[in-house]
Design a protein around this motif. Structure first.
Motif, PDB file in Angstrom:
ATOM      1  N   UNK A 266      40.657  32.193  43.203  1.00  0.00           N
ATOM      2  CA  UNK A 266      39.714  32.689  44.210  1.00  0.00           C
ATOM      3  C   UNK A 266      38.855  33.813  43.632  1.00  0.00           C
ATOM      4  N   UNK A 267      39.486  34.755  42.958  1.00  0.00           N
ATOM      5  CA  UNK A 267      38.741  35.887  42.408  1.00  0.00           C
ATOM      6  C   UNK A 267      37.852  35.418  41.245  1.00  0.00           C
ATOM      7  N   UNK A 268      38.357  34.487  40.456  1.00  0.00           N
ATOM      8  CA  UNK A 268      37.543  33.963  39.340  1.00  0.00           C
ATOM      9  C   UNK A 268      36.314  33.227  39.867  1.00  0.00           C
ATOM     10  N   UNK A 269      36.471  32.525  40.984  1.00  0.00           N
ATOM     11  CA  UNK A 269      35.354  31.762  41.542  1.00  0.00           C
ATOM     12  C   UNK A 269      34.238  32.686  42.028  1.00  0.00           C
ATOM     13  N   UNK A 270      34.575  33.950  42.297  1.00  0.00           N
ATOM     14  CA  UNK A 270      33.560  34.910  42.755  1.00  0.00           C
ATOM     15  C   UNK A 270      32.952  35.677  41.585  1.00  0.00           C
ATOM     16  N   UNK A 271      33.420  35.403  40.375  1.00  0.00           N
ATOM     17  CA  UNK A 271      32.937  36.126  39.194  1.00  0.00           C
ATOM     18  C   UNK A 271      31.893  35.264  38.469  1.00  0.00           C
ATOM     19  N   UNK A 272      30.654  35.750  38.378  1.00  0.00           N
ATOM     20  CA  UNK A 272      29.582  34.922  37.791  1.00  0.00           C
ATOM     21  C   UNK A 272      29.934  34.408  36.397  1.00  0.00           C
ATOM     22  N   UNK A 273      30.697  35.174  35.631  1.00  0.00           N
ATOM     23  CA  UNK A 273      30.994  34.742  34.254  1.00  0.00           C
ATOM     24  C   UNK A 273      32.137  33.743  34.183  1.00  0.00           C
ATOM     25  N   UNK A 274      32.937  33.657  35.221  1.00  0.00           N
ATOM     26  CA  UNK A 274      34.111  32.777  35.168  1.00  0.00           C
ATOM     27  C   UNK A 274      34.009  31.579  36.101  1.00  0.00           C
ATOM     28  N   UNK A 275      33.039  31.676  37.016  1.00  0.00           N
ATOM     29  CA  UNK A 275      32.953  30.669  38.080  1.00  0.00           C
ATOM     30  C   UNK A 275      32.980  29.242  37.541  1.00  0.00           C
ATOM     31  N   UNK A 276      32.244  29.011  36.448  1.00  0.00           N
ATOM     32  CA  UNK A 276      32.138  27.640  35.919  1.00  0.00           C
ATOM     33  C   UNK A 276      33.495  27.077  35.496  1.00  0.00           C
ATOM     34  N   UNK A 277      34.455  27.950  35.224  1.00  0.00           N
ATOM     35  CA  UNK A 277      35.774  27.466  34.776  1.00  0.00           C
ATOM     36  C   UNK A 277      36.592  26.893  35.929  1.00  0.00           C
ATOM     37  N   UNK A 278      36.286  27.354  37.135  1.00  0.00           N
ATOM     38  CA  UNK A 278      37.197  27.039  38.234  1.00  0.00           C
ATOM     39  C   UNK A 278      36.573  26.288  39.396  1.00  0.00           C
ATOM     40  N   UNK A 279      35.244  26.229  39.514  1.00  0.00           N
ATOM     41  CA  UNK A 279      34.687  25.579  40.689  1.00  0.00           C
ATOM     42  C   UNK A 279      35.112  24.123  40.701  1.00  0.00           C
TER      43      UNK A 279
END
Ligand code: UTP
Length: 285
Positions: A266-279
């Motif tokens: 959830x927190x990674x999905x809100x992070x512009x640099x990590x979002x692509x890893x988890x969406x």
């Protein structure tokens, strides 16, 4: 806004569900991405107006005090290297007006006993409790701040509640609320689904009047041989209103592995640099 000056963090549990990591690292220091659970909890307390943070710890949890202490050598190295952004991340952990007090629970005798250990510091005023492994995230006022606003008279208790599947009632304190209202009539610790009065579960946020300490003093060990906070609250609600607060926000039970993974996604999905890893992964919608 009603301020809660003092907030207790009972962090003296054994954290067995995260062994072997918790053999050395306190559960509350496990990170959701780069911030430990205790930081999220403390931020929520500060958001509710707290200026005194009371940690109920034990001899294995020194890392929590170290975390909030200043790290002189590290700070100087970052300063010299001109790494101002990194420096700010370790200097801004707590506002200057906030003080930390550490009290010891010598043996893990239950959550109720841990709260009782904070009595001398809390004194005669209402206070908040946050269990850091229940992480509650939202964009507006934090859960504890929402609750403080409902306990303005200094005598009313407020418990955060959430609907859980009936199959899970055995993991929580479950409340029975008056019809059409939110005053709690009755509360049971970890009932089986058949015995549960509802599926409204108490989660790790409480606002309580100091009277709870007298009741904890006389609480005998209950479920699991531990002194249960639930039992003392069950006595309190016979004397004074105790409200169930359905908080605004999303809760992650970071006391178990699945909850920790969900919170991290959830927190990674809100992070512009990590979002692509988890969406697109489950739990990130
Ligand atoms: P938990 O039931 O999650 O227990 O405690 P635990 O020991 O932390 O973890 P597991 O179940 O062994 O994995 C709920 C909260 O109450 C605190 C814990 O630190 C946690 O914040 N607690 C519990 C105490 O401070 N002292 C106790 O004696 C028991």
């Amino acid at each position: 806004m009603t301020r809660l000056h003092k907030v207790v963090f009972p962090v003296a549990g054994l954290g067995t569900r995260f062994l072997p990591a918790t053999k050395v690292v306190p559960k509350e220091m496990l990170p959701v991405l780069d911030r430990p659970l205790i930081q999220y909890a403390v931020d929520e307390a500060v958001d509710a107006g707290a200026d005194t943070l009371v940690f109920v710890t034990n001899r294995y949890k020194h890392a929590i005090a170290d975390y909030f202490d200043s790290a002189y050598e590290l700070e100087e190295t970052l300063e010299h290297a001109g790494k101002r952004k990194l420096l700010a991340t370790i200097q801004g952990l707590l506002p200057l007006r906030v003080r930390c007090i550490y009290v010891t629970q010598e043996r893990a005798r239950g959550l109720g006993h841990a709260v009782l250990c904070a009595r001398a510091v809390i004194g005669d005023e209402p206070f908040g409790i946050i269990l850091p492994d229940d992480l509650i995230l939202n964009d507006g006022p934090g859960a504890l701040r929402q609750m403080a606003g409902r306990a303005a008279d200094g005598k009313t208790g407020v418990l955060a509640v959430e609907e859980v599947p009936y199959a899970d009632t055995g993991k929580y304190g479950i409340v029975d609320v008056e019809p059409g209202g939110d005053r709690i009539r009755h509360m049971v610790e970890k009932p089986s689904p058949a015995e549960a009065p509802s599926n409204l579960a108490v989660v790790g946020r409480y606002v309580l009047p100091p009277r709870i300490f007298d009741l904890l003093e006389t609480t005998t060990p209950g479920a699991g041989g531990e002194i249960q906070l639930t039992d003392a609250i069950a006595a309190l609600l016979k004397e004074t209103p105790v409200l169930a607060h359905r908080f605004a926000g999303q809760r992650f039970d970071c006391g178990n592995k699945a909850g920790m993974v969900r919170a991290t996604l959830h927190v990674a999905a809100a992070d512009p640099e990590l979002r692509h890893l988890v969406t697109g992964l489950p739990g990130t919608s």
